[in-house]
Every structure is written in C-alpha cells, then in structure tokens.
Motif scaffolding. Structure first.
Motif, PDB file in Angstrom:
ATOM      1  N   ALA A 285       5.081   8.915   7.407  1.00  0.00           N
ATOM      2  CA  ALA A 285       5.907   9.997   7.961  1.00  0.00           C
ATOM      3  C   ALA A 285       5.520  11.346   7.375  1.00  0.00           C
ATOM      4  O   ALA A 285       5.412  12.345   8.102  1.00  0.00           O
ATOM      5  CB  ALA A 285       7.384   9.700   7.710  1.00  0.00           C
ATOM      6  N   ALA A 286       5.291  11.398   6.067  1.00  0.00           N
ATOM      7  CA  ALA A 286       4.900  12.658   5.428  1.00  0.00           C
ATOM      8  C   ALA A 286       3.520  13.101   5.900  1.00  0.00           C
ATOM      9  O   ALA A 286       3.281  14.297   6.114  1.00  0.00           O
ATOM     10  CB  ALA A 286       4.916  12.508   3.910  1.00  0.00           C
ATOM     11  N   ARG A 287       2.618  12.160   6.084  1.00  0.00           N
ATOM     12  CA  ARG A 287       1.279  12.503   6.560  1.00  0.00           C
ATOM     13  C   ARG A 287       1.327  13.033   7.990  1.00  0.00           C
ATOM     14  O   ARG A 287       0.677  14.031   8.318  1.00  0.00           O
ATOM     15  CB  ARG A 287       0.344  11.302   6.457  1.00  0.00           C
ATOM     16  N   ARG A 288       2.092  12.383   8.853  1.00  0.00           N
ATOM     17  CA  ARG A 288       2.225  12.876  10.233  1.00  0.00           C
ATOM     18  C   ARG A 288       2.832  14.280  10.251  1.00  0.00           C
ATOM     19  O   ARG A 288       2.393  15.147  11.020  1.00  0.00           O
ATOM     20  CB  ARG A 288       3.066  11.916  11.053  1.00  0.00           C
TER      21      ARG A 288
ATOM     22  N   TRP B  38       0.856  -1.185   0.000  1.00  0.00           N
ATOM     23  CA  TRP B  38       0.000   0.000   0.000  1.00  0.00           C
ATOM     24  C   TRP B  38       0.893   1.236   0.000  1.00  0.00           C
ATOM     25  O   TRP B  38       1.989   1.239   0.586  1.00  0.00           O
ATOM     26  CB  TRP B  38      -0.896   0.025   1.222  1.00  0.00           C
ATOM     27  N   GLN B  39       0.442   2.305  -0.650  1.00  0.00           N
ATOM     28  CA  GLN B  39       1.204   3.553  -0.731  1.00  0.00           C
ATOM     29  C   GLN B  39       0.630   4.540   0.287  1.00  0.00           C
ATOM     30  O   GLN B  39      -0.439   5.102   0.078  1.00  0.00           O
ATOM     31  CB  GLN B  39       1.117   4.138  -2.150  1.00  0.00           C
ATOM     32  N   VAL B  40       1.358   4.737   1.381  1.00  0.00           N
ATOM     33  CA  VAL B  40       0.821   5.520   2.489  1.00  0.00           C
ATOM     34  C   VAL B  40       1.691   6.736   2.820  1.00  0.00           C
ATOM     35  O   VAL B  40       1.189   7.833   3.002  1.00  0.00           O
ATOM     36  CB  VAL B  40       0.646   4.635   3.746  1.00  0.00           C
ATOM     37  N   ASP B  41       2.997   6.561   2.926  1.00  0.00           N
ATOM     38  CA  ASP B  41       3.935   7.590   3.368  1.00  0.00           C
ATOM     39  C   ASP B  41       3.487   8.207   4.699  1.00  0.00           C
ATOM     40  O   ASP B  41       3.207   9.403   4.801  1.00  0.00           O
ATOM     41  CB  ASP B  41       4.153   8.662   2.312  1.00  0.00           C
TER      42      ASP B  41
END
Length: 199
Positions: free
Chosen positions: A138-141, A133-136
């Motif tokens: 760290a970038a979202r947080r 799954w493509q979540v990232d």
C-alpha cells in the motif's frame, strides 16, 4: 496503452531496473533490500547501453531518481553518464528493493522449497508477497501515485523489480537492464507506453 484524444501527456517517466548482479553461470539468489550487491560487468554494460540508447532517441532527462542500493546507484550513474547527462540521481528510499525476510540472499531452489510454487506464482503474477516478506504494498503504491501526480517533464527512475511492480496495476516483471515508459495525463494518471524493453 495510449493516451485518449482528450488527454494530454504532461510527463514521461522512464522506469529502469538495475543491471545484472550475477555473473554468467552463478546460481541466482533471492536478492532484496538487505543485500547490497554491485553490478557485474554485464550489468555495467547494460547500464551504458541504456544510456546510449536514450541519447540516440534524443531524450533529455529533467530529473533522475534512484533507489539507495549500490546496484541502482551504479546503474543510474553509468546510464546518465552514457546519455551525456551531468549530475547524480537523487536517492529515494522508497525505491529500495523489498525485503525477502527469511528468503533474503537464499538460492532460488531453497526459496521454492520453503514457500512453494503457488506462493511464488502469486507474487510474480499478482504482486501478493509471501507472508513473511516485508513489502508494504500500500505504501509503495501510494508513493508511485504521488510521484506520477507531481511528475513533469521527462524523468528517469532507476529501481528494482520489487519496487517497479507497484508502479501501476498489472505491471509485469522488468528484466535486469530493461525499462518501461509511463506517460501521465493532466490528472496524473499513469499509462504504460512500453514495458520491459531492452535496447
């Protein structure tokens, strides 16, 4: 959670999950950032109910932001209109739902068969996504931290559950048509006052 006696709330951020995108009786699918569904009638009703609820509470939003997908834009538009607010929400790309990789737009039974219950539990409980799954996260947080650090007044955010779950550590799932209220202190630290509330 509440503010301590020495903290001062400088912002109220209302995080709303978009309304329903599946009709009654329709088999649920794993819908993410590549599947741009409109709201169904029940989802539009949820958005309007939230707007009326916020208006009845006397809330006036100083700003509004939403994800770029139709379901979040439509929820924001209907909610703001029902709340008596003029103007659209600002579209923000990082509020887009996550990408479920090969599980995108697949029936939940197929997703479960492919990745297994432990992987789904890790995602639901701890926000640990399956490998493809493509979540990232760290970038979202980081994006949420930046938003809370700069937030002032009363802000409306309309997004998806996949994005909302990274707002603060331990954030539980938001149901469709539900909201959470987060207050920030003078240092921009978020504290949940309410979560997963449906009017």
């Amino acid at each position: 959670m509440t503010l301590s006696a020495t903290s001062r709330a400088i912002a109220r951020v209302f995080i709303v999950r978009h309304g329903n995108t599946f009709a009654p009786g329709e088999a649920p699918r794993r819908i993410g950032g590549r599947t741009d569904l409109a709201l169904v009638d029940a989802g539009r009703d949820q958005a309007r109910a939230l707007g009326r609820y916020f208006a009845d509470c006397g809330l006036v939003f100083d700003s509004a932001r939403c994800g770029p997908l139709l379901r979040t834009r439509e929820t924001a538009r209907l909610l703001l209109s029902a709340a008596g607010h003029d103007g659209p929400a600002t579209i923000v790309e990082w509020l887009r739902e996550i990408d479920h990789g090969p599980d995108e737009d697949r029936p939940e039974a197929e997703v479960l068969a492919r990745i297994g219950q432990p992987a789904l539990d890790a995602w639901d409980r701890d926000g640990i996504p399956p490998e493809d799954w493509q979540v990232d996260a760290a970038a979202r947080r980081a994006a949420w931290r930046d938003l809370f650090a700069s937030a002032t007044g009363t802000m409306l955010i309309v997004t998806s559950n996949g994005a909302a779950r990274f707002a603060f550590p331990g954030a539980a799932k938001l149901r469709t048509g539900a909201y959470g209220e987060v207050v920030t202190d003078a240092q921009g630290r978020p504290m949940a006052k309410a979560w997963d509330v449906r009017p």
